[in-house]
Write a protein that holds these residues in place. Structure first.
Motif, PDB file in Angstrom:
ATOM      1  N   ASN A  22       2.236   1.730  -3.396  1.00 51.81           N
ATOM      2  CA  ASN A  22       1.189   2.244  -4.280  1.00 51.81           C
ATOM      3  C   ASN A  22       1.144   3.770  -4.236  1.00 51.81           C
ATOM      4  O   ASN A  22       1.086   4.443  -5.276  1.00 51.81           O
ATOM      5  CB  ASN A  22      -0.172   1.678  -3.872  1.00 51.81           C
ATOM      6  CG  ASN A  22      -0.400   0.260  -4.377  1.00 51.81           C
ATOM      7  OD1 ASN A  22       0.292  -0.207  -5.284  1.00 51.81           O
ATOM      8  ND2 ASN A  22      -1.353  -0.423  -3.796  1.00 51.81           N
ATOM      9  N   GLU A  23       1.171   4.329  -3.029  1.00 54.14           N
ATOM     10  CA  GLU A  23       1.104   5.782  -2.883  1.00 54.14           C
ATOM     11  C   GLU A  23       2.311   6.458  -3.523  1.00 54.14           C
ATOM     12  O   GLU A  23       2.173   7.467  -4.237  1.00 54.14           O
ATOM     13  CB  GLU A  23       1.019   6.147  -1.403  1.00 54.14           C
ATOM     14  CG  GLU A  23      -0.284   5.758  -0.727  1.00 54.14           C
ATOM     15  CD  GLU A  23      -0.337   6.189   0.720  1.00 54.14           C
ATOM     16  OE1 GLU A  23       0.679   6.752   1.197  1.00 54.14           O
ATOM     17  OE2 GLU A  23      -1.367   5.980   1.378  1.00 54.14           O
ATOM     18  N   GLU A  27      -3.690  -4.165 -11.384  1.00 55.19           N
ATOM     19  CA  GLU A  27      -3.210  -2.786 -11.367  1.00 55.19           C
ATOM     20  C   GLU A  27      -4.186  -1.898 -12.118  1.00 55.19           C
ATOM     21  O   GLU A  27      -4.599  -2.212 -13.240  1.00 55.19           O
ATOM     22  CB  GLU A  27      -1.819  -2.696 -11.994  1.00 55.19           C
ATOM     23  CG  GLU A  27      -1.233  -1.298 -11.968  1.00 55.19           C
ATOM     24  CD  GLU A  27       0.183  -1.226 -12.516  1.00 55.19           C
ATOM     25  OE1 GLU A  27       0.665  -0.105 -12.782  1.00 55.19           O
ATOM     26  OE2 GLU A  27       0.798  -2.304 -12.677  1.00 55.19           O
ATOM     27  N   THR A  71      -4.225  -3.635  -6.370  1.00 52.81           N
ATOM     28  CA  THR A  71      -5.108  -4.189  -5.344  1.00 52.81           C
ATOM     29  C   THR A  71      -4.880  -5.693  -5.275  1.00 52.81           C
ATOM     30  O   THR A  71      -4.665  -6.344  -6.295  1.00 52.81           O
ATOM     31  CB  THR A  71      -6.583  -3.889  -5.655  1.00 52.81           C
ATOM     32  OG1 THR A  71      -6.903  -4.381  -6.962  1.00 52.81           O
ATOM     33  CG2 THR A  71      -6.835  -2.392  -5.607  1.00 52.81           C
ATOM     34  N   ASN A  73      -2.023   1.866  -8.983  1.00 51.12           N
ATOM     35  CA  ASN A  73      -2.314   1.142  -7.739  1.00 51.12           C
ATOM     36  C   ASN A  73      -2.496  -0.344  -8.022  1.00 51.12           C
ATOM     37  O   ASN A  73      -3.139  -0.714  -9.002  1.00 51.12           O
ATOM     38  CB  ASN A  73      -3.590   1.677  -7.094  1.00 51.12           C
ATOM     39  CG  ASN A  73      -3.405   3.048  -6.479  1.00 51.12           C
ATOM     40  OD1 ASN A  73      -2.584   3.233  -5.595  1.00 51.12           O
ATOM     41  ND2 ASN A  73      -4.165   4.022  -6.967  1.00 51.12           N
ATOM     42  N   THR A 108      -6.833   0.450  -2.562  1.00 51.13           N
ATOM     43  CA  THR A 108      -6.086   1.657  -2.942  1.00 51.13           C
ATOM     44  C   THR A 108      -5.714   2.510  -1.735  1.00 51.13           C
ATOM     45  O   THR A 108      -4.746   3.273  -1.802  1.00 51.13           O
ATOM     46  CB  THR A 108      -6.920   2.504  -3.913  1.00 51.13           C
ATOM     47  OG1 THR A 108      -8.198   2.784  -3.314  1.00 51.13           O
ATOM     48  CG2 THR A 108      -7.137   1.764  -5.229  1.00 51.13           C
ATOM     49  N   ASP A 109      -6.458   2.398  -0.650  1.00 49.82           N
ATOM     50  CA  ASP A 109      -6.180   3.258   0.505  1.00 49.82           C
ATOM     51  C   ASP A 109      -6.217   2.528   1.844  1.00 49.82           C
ATOM     52  O   ASP A 109      -6.225   3.161   2.895  1.00 49.82           O
ATOM     53  CB  ASP A 109      -7.184   4.419   0.537  1.00 49.82           C
ATOM     54  CG  ASP A 109      -8.626   3.932   0.646  1.00 49.82           C
ATOM     55  OD1 ASP A 109      -8.844   2.710   0.567  1.00 49.82           O
ATOM     56  OD2 ASP A 109      -9.527   4.779   0.793  1.00 49.82           O
ATOM     57  N   ARG A 138       0.832  -1.208   0.000  1.00 49.58           N
ATOM     58  CA  ARG A 138       0.000   0.000   0.000  1.00 49.58           C
ATOM     59  C   ARG A 138       0.865   1.255   0.000  1.00 49.58           C
ATOM     60  O   ARG A 138       0.581   2.226  -0.713  1.00 49.58           O
ATOM     61  CB  ARG A 138      -0.925   0.000   1.216  1.00 49.58           C
ATOM     62  CG  ARG A 138      -1.954   1.132   1.194  1.00 49.58           C
ATOM     63  CD  ARG A 138      -2.627   1.299   2.530  1.00 49.58           C
ATOM     64  NE  ARG A 138      -1.681   1.664   3.569  1.00 49.58           N
ATOM     65  CZ  ARG A 138      -1.202   2.895   3.756  1.00 49.58           C
ATOM     66  NH1 ARG A 138      -1.579   3.881   2.959  1.00 49.58           N
ATOM     67  NH2 ARG A 138      -0.344   3.132   4.720  1.00 49.58           N
TER      68      ARG A 138
END
Length: 550
Positions: A190-191, A228, A235, A233, A246-247, A187
């Motif tokens: 991803n950011e 993706e 998942t 991102n 995503t978050d 995660r």
């Protein structure tokens, strides 16, 4: 096109070649870096300048304006990535299972340098020697001594199996921590990747390498699916449930009270646990049944991909409790769903069943013997049996689950709750094997011999061949050895599959020094050609300006 414009053409060649050289140098510098993916520069043409359009001509009259640096991309195969992560998980599953069977073999065949089979054989020899002179204090003492040795070593073997079960349990917590850590890191990556790539100017390839490595490691622990999105991102689904979004990351938690009888850790999805408020207003978990990570009653099959991940393999090998002979019931469905797939619980139950049968048979014979001293004293006949319960409360073994088919309460000797009768241990000649009329009780000794040679016992509900006490243990060891050979064969074949997929993937993502040197020479020549082109244009401009000026 003007000569000045031609300088921009040369400049584009210099810039693109320099970027390509930098990428090649980066590849060479990371040739031994774990998880690094070969990077490649993507080039394209700038917009052409159209001078004339004649539709009857083959092509329009156009002039090129130079080369364009599009992006620096990773060279990967999504198909091989997916195959690699699936097959490494399957290999990890069978590797754990194979090692568990190796440990069981060690526990069964060696105890302090002496095989358990020796103590069983010694007990059988003591029974035979008793038949030669039943009333001899020497043979009576030898029988009690061998029985005590037999039970002591049986407890050692069973305790060893329990200890290994607890070791497997301790690894579950470590594995769950690792899985949660990988999810958190994915995660975070991803950011970072989205932040860098949102400007559409560059690719965060090194961060993508780390994220791919996290997915590789996560694939060893269980079955994963990932995707993706257009923003970069990734998942992730773990065992079919949402893990990384995503978050957010849905963490896996461990329960040692609600769903576990002996404190063994049960993994579950924390977000799916049922919670209620207690009298103090505190939120407490009341049930995890709706969020269990695995359904361990499912058959293990490669076809349905239920044989993936070392976390599942550890949970299956460990089981959820210390099994006894109570778990081997006539209900084949219960045994197959809850016991047979766990190598530890299966062996514990079969081994305990053997010891239980030996103790029960000897006790029944001694209790019904004409030479039982209780017939003369008026005591309970079980007072002078060879084996007694170490703790009377342990004689009531309660259910281990709602689906247990044997009723609410079960009784009987297990390895854990049995000991040699202290009366006989203190004075082995108390049971004289002499009837009231003073004759030798040869009938009881004969029954003891027959009990050891009678083929009445099966290992489990799925086995039809019957064994005697003297052959049961050998059959048990053979079963473990055969299962171990099967798992080793599967593990070896799976290792070859992983190696083949890994080598295929490495041919794509790996850095070849020879290939990169070729690219370096090519881009260096392209850089030199662009530089020479700019020099020629510069000379032409200088000549033109000098000529016009004069």
């Amino acid at each position: 096109m003007s000569l000045m414009a031609n300088l921009y053409v040369g400049q584009s060649g210099l810039q693109t070649s320099q970027n390509a050289l930098n990428t090649t140098a980066h590849n060479m510098a990371n040739i031994d870096t774990e998880g690094y993916t070969r990077q490649q520069v993507s080039q394209g043409t700038r917009a052409y300048q159209t001078l004339e359009k004649k539709y009857e001509a083959v092509a329009w009259k156009q002039i090129g304006t130079g080369v364009n640096y599009n992006k620096c991309k990773q060279v990967r195969s999504e198909f091989l990535d997916t195959a690699y992560r699936r097959e490494t998980g399957r290999y990890a599953f069978y590797d754990v299972s194979s090692k568990a069977l190796e440990e069981i073999e060690d526990q069964l065949q060696e105890m302090d340098g002496s095989e358990f089979a020796e103590s069983l054989n010694n007990l059988w020899v003591a029974v035979q020697e008793l038949g030669k002179d039943p009333c001899s204090a020497v043979t009576q003492s030898a029988l009690i001594t061998r029985a005590n040795e037999f039970l002591t070593r049986a407890k050692s073997v069973y305790d060893g199996l329990v200890d290994y079960q607890e070791n497997l349990n301790s690894t579950v917590e470590t594995m769950v921590k690792d899985i949660n850590h990988y999810g958190d890191r994915i995660r975070q990556l991803n950011e970072l990747i989205v932040d860098i790539e949102s400007g559409h100017q560059e690719k965060a390839n090194d961060l993508r390498d780390e994220r791919n490595m996290m997915l590789d490691k996560l694939g060893e622990y269980g079955k994963i699916d990932y995707q993706e999105d257009i923003f970069g991102n990734v998942t992730v689904l773990f065992e079919g449930s949402t893990f990384v979004t995503t978050d957010h990351v849905n963490h896996i938690a461990l329960d040692t009270t609600l769903e576990s009888c002996v404190g063994y850790a049960t993994p579950y999805w924390d977000y799916a646990a049922k919670r209620e408020y207690n009298a103090n207003g505190e939120e407490v978990i009341t049930s995890i049944s709706g969020g269990l990570l695995y359904d361990l009653t499912q058959p293990i099959s490669t076809t349905t991909n239920t044989d993936i991940g070392k976390l599942k393999a550890v949970l299956l090998a460990r089981g959820d409790h210390n099994a006894t002979y109570h778990d081997i019931t006539e209900d084949t469905d219960y045994y197959n769903e809850n016991i047979s797939q766990s190598v530890m619980m299966n062996i514990q139950a079969e081994f305990d069943q053997m010891i239980h049968n030996v103790m029960t048979a000897i006790n029944d014979i001694m209790e019904s013997a004409e030479s039982n001293p209780a017939l003369q004293t008026g005591e309970d006949l079980s007072t002078y049996t060879m084996f007694v319960c170490a703790n009377e409360s342990d004689m009531l073994i309660y259910d281990i689950g709602e689906d247990h088919p044997a009723g609410s309460v079960q009784t009987g000797f297990t390895i854990a709750n049995s000991q040699i009768n202290p009366i006989l241990l203190q004075d082995p000649s108390t049971f004289t094997f002499r009837t009231i009329d003073g004759t030798e009780d040869n009938a009881t000794v004969t029954k003891l011999k027959n009990a050891f040679t009678s083929e009445e016992y099966t290992l489990n509900p799925n086995v039809t061949s019957r064994n005697s006490f003297t052959t049961y243990y050998n059959s048990l060891v053979s079963q473990v050895a055969n299962s171990g050979d099967v798992y080793k064969s599967i593990c070896a074949a799976q290792e070859q599959t992983v190696t083949a997929v890994s080598e295929g993937r490495e041919q794509i993502v790996g850095v070849s020094s020879d290939e990169e040197l070729e690219y370096m020479i090519m881009f260096q020549n392209a850089y030199n050609a662009s530089s020479r082109y700019i020099n020629v244009v510069s000379q032409m401009l200088e000549h033109l300006v000098t000529t016009l000026g004069s």
